[in-house]
Design a protein around this motif. Structure first.
Motif, PDB file in Angstrom:
ATOM      1  N   LEU A 111       0.297  -3.644 -12.999  1.00  0.00           N
ATOM      2  CA  LEU A 111       0.217  -4.196 -11.649  1.00  0.00           C
ATOM      3  C   LEU A 111      -0.604  -3.236 -10.802  1.00  0.00           C
ATOM      4  N   VAL A 112      -1.266  -3.772  -9.782  1.00  0.00           N
ATOM      5  CA  VAL A 112      -2.077  -2.929  -8.902  1.00  0.00           C
ATOM      6  C   VAL A 112      -1.752  -3.250  -7.444  1.00  0.00           C
ATOM      7  N   GLY A 113      -1.610  -2.184  -6.651  1.00  0.00           N
ATOM      8  CA  GLY A 113      -1.353  -2.319  -5.222  1.00  0.00           C
ATOM      9  C   GLY A 113      -2.649  -2.415  -4.438  1.00  0.00           C
ATOM     10  N   GLY A 114      -2.529  -2.727  -3.165  1.00  0.00           N
ATOM     11  CA  GLY A 114      -3.697  -2.883  -2.299  1.00  0.00           C
ATOM     12  C   GLY A 114      -4.490  -1.596  -2.118  1.00  0.00           C
ATOM     13  N   ASP A 115      -3.829  -0.452  -2.331  1.00  0.00           N
ATOM     14  CA  ASP A 115      -4.521   0.842  -2.208  1.00  0.00           C
ATOM     15  C   ASP A 115      -5.129   1.269  -3.545  1.00  0.00           C
ATOM     16  N   GLY A 116      -5.030   0.413  -4.563  1.00  0.00           N
ATOM     17  CA  GLY A 116      -5.589   0.721  -5.875  1.00  0.00           C
ATOM     18  C   GLY A 116      -4.621   1.435  -6.809  1.00  0.00           C
ATOM     19  N   PHE A 156      -2.366  -8.394  -9.482  1.00  0.00           N
ATOM     20  CA  PHE A 156      -2.667  -7.812  -8.178  1.00  0.00           C
ATOM     21  C   PHE A 156      -1.494  -8.176  -7.273  1.00  0.00           C
ATOM     22  N   MET A 157      -0.885  -7.177  -6.635  1.00  0.00           N
ATOM     23  CA  MET A 157       0.261  -7.452  -5.769  1.00  0.00           C
ATOM     24  C   MET A 157      -0.231  -7.992  -4.430  1.00  0.00           C
ATOM     25  N   GLY A 158       0.221  -9.192  -4.109  1.00  0.00           N
ATOM     26  CA  GLY A 158      -0.182  -9.872  -2.884  1.00  0.00           C
ATOM     27  C   GLY A 158      -0.400 -11.341  -3.163  1.00  0.00           C
ATOM     28  N   ASN A 159      -0.715 -12.078  -2.100  1.00  0.00           N
ATOM     29  CA  ASN A 159      -1.009 -13.506  -2.220  1.00  0.00           C
ATOM     30  C   ASN A 159      -2.470 -13.700  -1.868  1.00  0.00           C
ATOM     31  N   PHE A 160      -3.280 -13.969  -2.882  1.00  0.00           N
ATOM     32  CA  PHE A 160      -4.716 -14.022  -2.681  1.00  0.00           C
ATOM     33  C   PHE A 160      -5.243 -15.428  -2.443  1.00  0.00           C
ATOM     34  N   ASN A 161      -4.324 -16.336  -2.083  1.00  0.00           N
ATOM     35  CA  ASN A 161      -4.754 -17.568  -1.427  1.00  0.00           C
ATOM     36  C   ASN A 161      -5.088 -17.213   0.023  1.00  0.00           C
ATOM     37  N   ASN A 162      -4.412 -16.185   0.545  1.00  0.00           N
ATOM     38  CA  ASN A 162      -4.594 -15.772   1.942  1.00  0.00           C
ATOM     39  C   ASN A 162      -5.389 -14.474   2.040  1.00  0.00           C
ATOM     40  N   ASP A 163      -4.976 -13.471   1.273  1.00  0.00           N
ATOM     41  CA  ASP A 163      -5.587 -12.144   1.363  1.00  0.00           C
ATOM     42  C   ASP A 163      -6.830 -12.059   0.484  1.00  0.00           C
ATOM     43  N   LYS A 170       0.868  -1.184   0.000  1.00  0.00           N
ATOM     44  CA  LYS A 170       0.000   0.000   0.000  1.00  0.00           C
ATOM     45  C   LYS A 170       0.889   1.212   0.000  1.00  0.00           C
ATOM     46  N   GLY A 171       0.480   2.228  -0.755  1.00  0.00           N
ATOM     47  CA  GLY A 171       1.241   3.471  -0.785  1.00  0.00           C
ATOM     48  C   GLY A 171       2.297   3.438  -1.876  1.00  0.00           C
ATOM     49  N   LEU A 172       2.619   4.612  -2.382  1.00  0.00           N
ATOM     50  CA  LEU A 172       3.518   4.737  -3.521  1.00  0.00           C
ATOM     51  C   LEU A 172       4.902   4.161  -3.240  1.00  0.00           C
ATOM     52  N   ALA A 173       5.488   4.503  -2.104  1.00  0.00           N
ATOM     53  CA  ALA A 173       6.863   4.065  -1.817  1.00  0.00           C
ATOM     54  C   ALA A 173       6.946   2.548  -1.697  1.00  0.00           C
ATOM     55  N   GLU A 174       6.063   1.967  -0.915  1.00  0.00           N
ATOM     56  CA  GLU A 174       6.076   0.514  -0.695  1.00  0.00           C
ATOM     57  C   GLU A 174       5.794  -0.249  -1.994  1.00  0.00           C
ATOM     58  N   CYS A 175       4.809   0.220  -2.765  1.00  0.00           N
ATOM     59  CA  CYS A 175       4.458  -0.470  -4.014  1.00  0.00           C
ATOM     60  C   CYS A 175       5.541  -0.287  -5.076  1.00  0.00           C
ATOM     61  N   THR A 176       6.184   0.874  -5.108  1.00  0.00           N
ATOM     62  CA  THR A 176       7.288   1.092  -6.051  1.00  0.00           C
ATOM     63  C   THR A 176       8.414   0.108  -5.767  1.00  0.00           C
ATOM     64  N   ASP A 177       8.759  -0.071  -4.491  1.00  0.00           N
ATOM     65  CA  ASP A 177       9.791  -1.045  -4.110  1.00  0.00           C
ATOM     66  C   ASP A 177       9.402  -2.449  -4.552  1.00  0.00           C
ATOM     67  N   GLU A 178       8.130  -2.781  -4.384  1.00  0.00           N
ATOM     68  CA  GLU A 178       7.642  -4.117  -4.748  1.00  0.00           C
ATOM     69  C   GLU A 178       7.729  -4.335  -6.262  1.00  0.00           C
ATOM     70  N   VAL A 179       7.311  -3.342  -7.059  1.00  0.00           N
ATOM     71  CA  VAL A 179       7.350  -3.463  -8.517  1.00  0.00           C
ATOM     72  C   VAL A 179       8.799  -3.606  -8.989  1.00  0.00           C
ATOM     73  N   LYS A 210     -11.277  -3.424  -2.252  1.00  0.00           N
ATOM     74  CA  LYS A 210     -12.246  -2.756  -3.125  1.00  0.00           C
ATOM     75  C   LYS A 210     -11.535  -1.755  -4.024  1.00  0.00           C
ATOM     76  N   GLU A 211     -10.517  -1.090  -3.467  1.00  0.00           N
ATOM     77  CA  GLU A 211      -9.768  -0.083  -4.227  1.00  0.00           C
ATOM     78  C   GLU A 211      -9.041  -0.713  -5.418  1.00  0.00           C
ATOM     79  N   ALA A 212      -8.419  -1.876  -5.194  1.00  0.00           N
ATOM     80  CA  ALA A 212      -7.693  -2.553  -6.278  1.00  0.00           C
ATOM     81  C   ALA A 212      -8.669  -3.021  -7.359  1.00  0.00           C
ATOM     82  N   ILE A 213      -9.788  -3.593  -6.945  1.00  0.00           N
ATOM     83  CA  ILE A 213     -10.805  -4.058  -7.905  1.00  0.00           C
ATOM     84  C   ILE A 213     -11.310  -2.875  -8.741  1.00  0.00           C
ATOM     85  N   LEU A 214     -11.623  -1.758  -8.079  1.00  0.00           N
ATOM     86  CA  LEU A 214     -12.136  -0.583  -8.785  1.00  0.00           C
ATOM     87  C   LEU A 214     -11.098  -0.039  -9.767  1.00  0.00           C
ATOM     88  N   SER A 215      -9.839   0.031  -9.356  1.00  0.00           N
ATOM     89  CA  SER A 215      -8.789   0.545 -10.241  1.00  0.00           C
ATOM     90  C   SER A 215      -8.649  -0.322 -11.491  1.00  0.00           C
TER      91      SER A 215
END
Length: 166
Positions: free
Chosen positions: A71-76, A103-110, A41-50, A114-119
């Motif tokens: 790619l989409v982060g948890g904050d959309g 979608f960035m994350g593991n969606f077997n667990n998470d 979530k957030g620009l800095a964290e998602c930029t590092d992830e990408v 709504k923000e990511a889906i909308l984006s």
């Protein structure tokens, strides 16, 4: 619908691709993935992830670039991967006429936010309006086209929410 704000390759500091192949025309299919890594979530964290995903794809998997088109982060927040009109490396045997969105994350667990889906819905509409995606495109989860758990149980269950946008 609001215009889609996408963090460009230049903005996230992408390495140059080794090679770039164009799609033949507008994408006929959209394939939804999860990164199976941590959610951000957030620009800095998602930029590092990408950036770390691009390094993994190029250095360890020997891809020409990050595998996904977007790619989409948890904050959309949306990130340009290979971008529009470029052939990805996301679904073996199915990259020639499709776009891959992760979608960035593991969606077997998470559960996808709504923000990511909308984006992603907005991205799909924008892609159709700009002529990058066929109006009658088909939407798949990666597991529909290959032997994988991707995009995870919870994101796979949410695909109907994305289909309703198109």
């Amino acid at each position: 619908m609001l215009p889609v704000n996408i963090v460009s390759r230049q903005q996230w500091g992408a390495a140059a691709p080794k090679q770039k192949d164009s799609l033949e025309g507008p994408a006929q299919r959209v394939v939804i993935h999860h990164t199976a890594l941590r959610c951000c979530k957030g620009l800095a964290e998602c930029t590092d992830e990408v950036l770390s995903i691009q390094r993994l794809h190029m250095d360890e998997r020997h891809f020409d670039d990050i595998g996904y088109n977007f790619l989409v982060g948890g904050d959309g927040s949306l990130f340009e991967g290979r971008g529009w009109g470029v052939m990805g490396a996301h679904t073996k045997g199915h990259n020639g006429d499709s776009l891959g969105i992760a979608f960035m994350g593991n969606f077997n667990n998470d559960t996808p936010s709504k923000e990511a889906i909308l984006s992603v819905k907005q991205l799909l509409v924008s892609g159709v309006l700009q002529g990058f995606i066929q109006p009658e495109f088909a939407l798949y989860g990666h597991r529909d086209l290959g032997a994988t758990q991707c995009p995870g149980e919870n994101l796979y269950a949410a695909l109907s929410q994305l289909r309703s946008s198109a």
